[in-house]
Scaffold this motif. Structure first.
Motif, PDB file in Angstrom:
ATOM      1  N   GLY A 181      42.232  55.324 106.041  1.00 48.73           N
ATOM      2  CA  GLY A 181      41.445  55.583 107.289  1.00 48.73           C
ATOM      3  C   GLY A 181      41.907  56.030 108.361  1.00 48.73           C
ATOM      4  O   GLY A 181      42.560  57.137 108.059  1.00 48.73           O
ATOM      5  N   THR A 182      41.859  55.606 109.566  1.00 48.68           N
ATOM      6  CA  THR A 182      42.254  56.332 110.578  1.00 48.68           C
ATOM      7  C   THR A 182      43.966  56.610 110.368  1.00 48.68           C
ATOM      8  O   THR A 182      44.504  57.663 110.699  1.00 48.68           O
ATOM      9  N   GLY A 183      44.469  55.355 109.971  1.00 46.19           N
ATOM     10  CA  GLY A 183      45.946  55.417 109.497  1.00 46.19           C
ATOM     11  C   GLY A 183      45.919  55.218 107.975  1.00 46.19           C
ATOM     12  O   GLY A 183      44.745  54.912 107.515  1.00 46.19           O
ATOM     13  N   ASN A 199      45.504  49.706 118.790  1.00 48.67           N
ATOM     14  CA  ASN A 199      44.287  49.927 119.603  1.00 48.67           C
ATOM     15  C   ASN A 199      43.996  48.877 120.525  1.00 48.67           C
ATOM     16  O   ASN A 199      42.863  48.820 121.167  1.00 48.67           O
ATOM     17  N   SER A 234      34.765  65.577 108.738  1.00 43.31           N
ATOM     18  CA  SER A 234      35.202  64.261 108.552  1.00 43.31           C
ATOM     19  C   SER A 234      35.455  64.113 107.196  1.00 43.31           C
ATOM     20  O   SER A 234      34.854  64.800 106.355  1.00 43.31           O
ATOM     21  N   GLY A 290      45.517  60.876 107.117  1.00 45.70           N
ATOM     22  CA  GLY A 290      44.646  59.881 108.000  1.00 45.70           C
ATOM     23  C   GLY A 290      43.456  60.734 108.276  1.00 45.70           C
ATOM     24  O   GLY A 290      43.297  62.039 108.273  1.00 45.70           O
ATOM     25  N   ASN A 291      42.265  60.228 108.699  1.00 48.73           N
ATOM     26  CA  ASN A 291      41.237  60.785 109.219  1.00 48.73           C
ATOM     27  C   ASN A 291      40.976  61.857 109.947  1.00 48.73           C
ATOM     28  O   ASN A 291      40.675  62.973 109.563  1.00 48.73           O
ATOM     29  N   ARG A 292      41.947  61.917 111.060  1.00 45.30           N
ATOM     30  CA  ARG A 292      41.891  62.922 111.856  1.00 45.30           C
ATOM     31  C   ARG A 292      42.445  64.292 111.071  1.00 45.30           C
ATOM     32  O   ARG A 292      42.049  65.299 111.282  1.00 45.30           O
ATOM     33  N   GLU A 326      50.722  59.301 106.272  1.00 49.89           N
ATOM     34  CA  GLU A 326      49.515  59.265 106.996  1.00 49.89           C
ATOM     35  C   GLU A 326      49.331  60.259 108.154  1.00 49.89           C
ATOM     36  O   GLU A 326      48.325  60.556 108.433  1.00 49.89           O
TER      37      GLU A 326
END
Lengths: 309, 309
Positions: A137-139, A85, A210, A186-188, A182
């Motif tokens: 988390g995200t990952g 990021n 979420s 992962g979150n998404r 992942e």
């Protein structure tokens, strides 16, 4: 020596966080430098050094600097390969630049290793010899403590639990790795899975689906949300089971946003592990939530820096 | 000191094998004691001790004994939990019994660790710091060398690559572990898979469709056999990929009967790993066949015994 004052610097996706740390205590608030205000590495490094100088006016005994970064680093050279990021950060000799400009001994590692180190030194992994740390988390990231040391692997890339496969014919991961964990939790991916589960039941998809939203829903008795957490636990259990058969650790520490679901995640996870592990691997095993939240990175890189003195 | 003469004792399913070893050399033929001739532990231990005494008449300088056993052991106490294919061997203090009766310092470990140690000290894993060893046979076993030492885990149960999952919804393993690798590429499972593949194509199932038979058929151009090897490689690649993301080793050493297929296994395996690993994990990685065959166990436990002096 670990009872010295050091500065911990935690690179995040949106800001660089700095604090003065002694042992497991933060002696200051966390200073934040927003990464988006800077283009490329050098201006941001200059801003960090300005902040370090300012801090040292109040804390003249700062003995070292620890840095944690998201993404691959070469621990021996202190060079970052890439920061998740953050653009313009491939092949930056970050450790040596900070060391040169500050005049302080500096240690650099990736944030998952820092988190593992913090949990092992001061947190949920304290007192264990072999600890697997996972951040959800995200990952999905991971760090390993083996035989009482951070285990980094041959090119400092060990601990990538998020890239392990839970299905040889499964969803493609970011590196062509089918079934990458992942891509399931992962979150998404959790939000997408949950949305699909509501749709399949002909139910309206809750606005907040979420992981956080799903935890609230599940606690309120929403059956789809509860089932979603069981599936998440099932996916995570598959990769942890493999990890435990391979490494036979005495503790698995789970942190990151998704782990805040608490017993919604941990109860089915532990049940699944008990069901699928040999007694030798399970009976002595602790599966516990991480103690530190957002400060794990700062604490861990600080502790590594203090230990290096 | 590793240049001393020791006796290596390798417990197999059908016989106990003994030899005198110095470094990586066998100084004698391999003596065999058939396990089926003995009921329970003590009579077999007595027969082993008789053989040890006879050997020491010719080799008076024997300095230690190394023992490798199939199945779980407690490395610290030298107690065997169970021996695969051998009855009456749970909770036998094998190491201390042999040590007491022979008067020689004795080391006991499981055979997968012994194999890994032999390959790392003298074989295909020599010179590497982090080595994953896999044996492909009736079952799938594994041993780990991490940071230049045998890594045994918290209860000496590490390295169970055969129990890792390649499919969270897959074939049930022996401990309720869905997708256990061993249930895909154990000798029997390979033969069953191949038979099904021939049947599905409406082709006669070759009499010898064991891994050995399939290797001969594939080399002769049999398309079904070639496809079977690609599938085997695909299954193995999934668990090795996970292992490599977790441990970032510099070598993977593959032994056991199934590995004799050579390039039939290794070519598609390496291709798959290259396809699914990051460059950091793959570029420096050696994936190589084991050097030692049946003698790996004897060499490994002997080397452990010699090193312990």
């Amino acid at each position: 020596m670990s009872n010295q004052q050091v500065i911990g610097i935690d690179f995040g996706g949106t800001s660089v966080k700095l604090a003065v740390v002694e042992g497991s205590e933060l002696l200051t608030d966390v200073f934040r430098i927003p990464t988006q205000d800077f283009v490329g590495a050098n201006p941001l490094i200059a801003a960090i050094i300005d902040q370090v100088k300012e801090i040292r006016e109040t804390f003249p005994n700062i003995a070292a600097i620890g840095i944690g970064v998201p993404g691959a680093v070469d621990f021996s050279t202190g060079i970052t390969y890439n920061l998740t990021n953050v653009k313009g950060w491939s092949s930056v000799p970050l450790r040596d630049e900070i060391q040169r400009l500050s005049g302080l001994p500096t240690v650099l590692d990736n944030d998952a290793n820092c988190m593992a180190f913090a949990e092992w030194k001061f947190g949920a992994g304290q007192g264990y010899r072999n600890v697997v740390c996972v951040t959800l988390g995200t990952g999905v990231g991971g760090g390993l403590i083996l035989s009482g040391e951070v285990f980094r692997g041959s090119t400092y890339a060990a601990g990538e639990i998020g890239q392990m496969s839970i299905d040889y014919n499964g969803v493609e991961g970011p590196y062509g790795n089918s079934g990458a964990l992942e891509r399931y939790i992962g979150n998404r991916q959790i939000a997408e899975m949950a949305a699909k589960m509501y749709e399949e039941k002909g139910l309206p998809v809750p606005e907040d689906h979420s992981p956080e939203g799903l935890a609230i829903l599940a606690r309120d008795g929403d059956e789809v949300a509860r089932e979603a957490w069981r599936r998440i636990a099932h996916y995570l259990a598959a990769s942890l089971m493999s990890t435990i058969y391979l490494l036979n650790p005495d503790a698995v520490v789970i942190g990151g946003g998704v782990a805040h679901a608490g017993e919604l995640l941990f109860d089915p996870l532990k049940a699944k592990l008990k069901e699928t592990l040999t007694l030798e691997c399970f009976h002595h095993l602790s599966v516990v939530p991480a103690r530190f939240g957002n400060t794990a990175g700062i604490l861990g890189c600080s502790a590594m820096a203090a230990e290096s003195l």
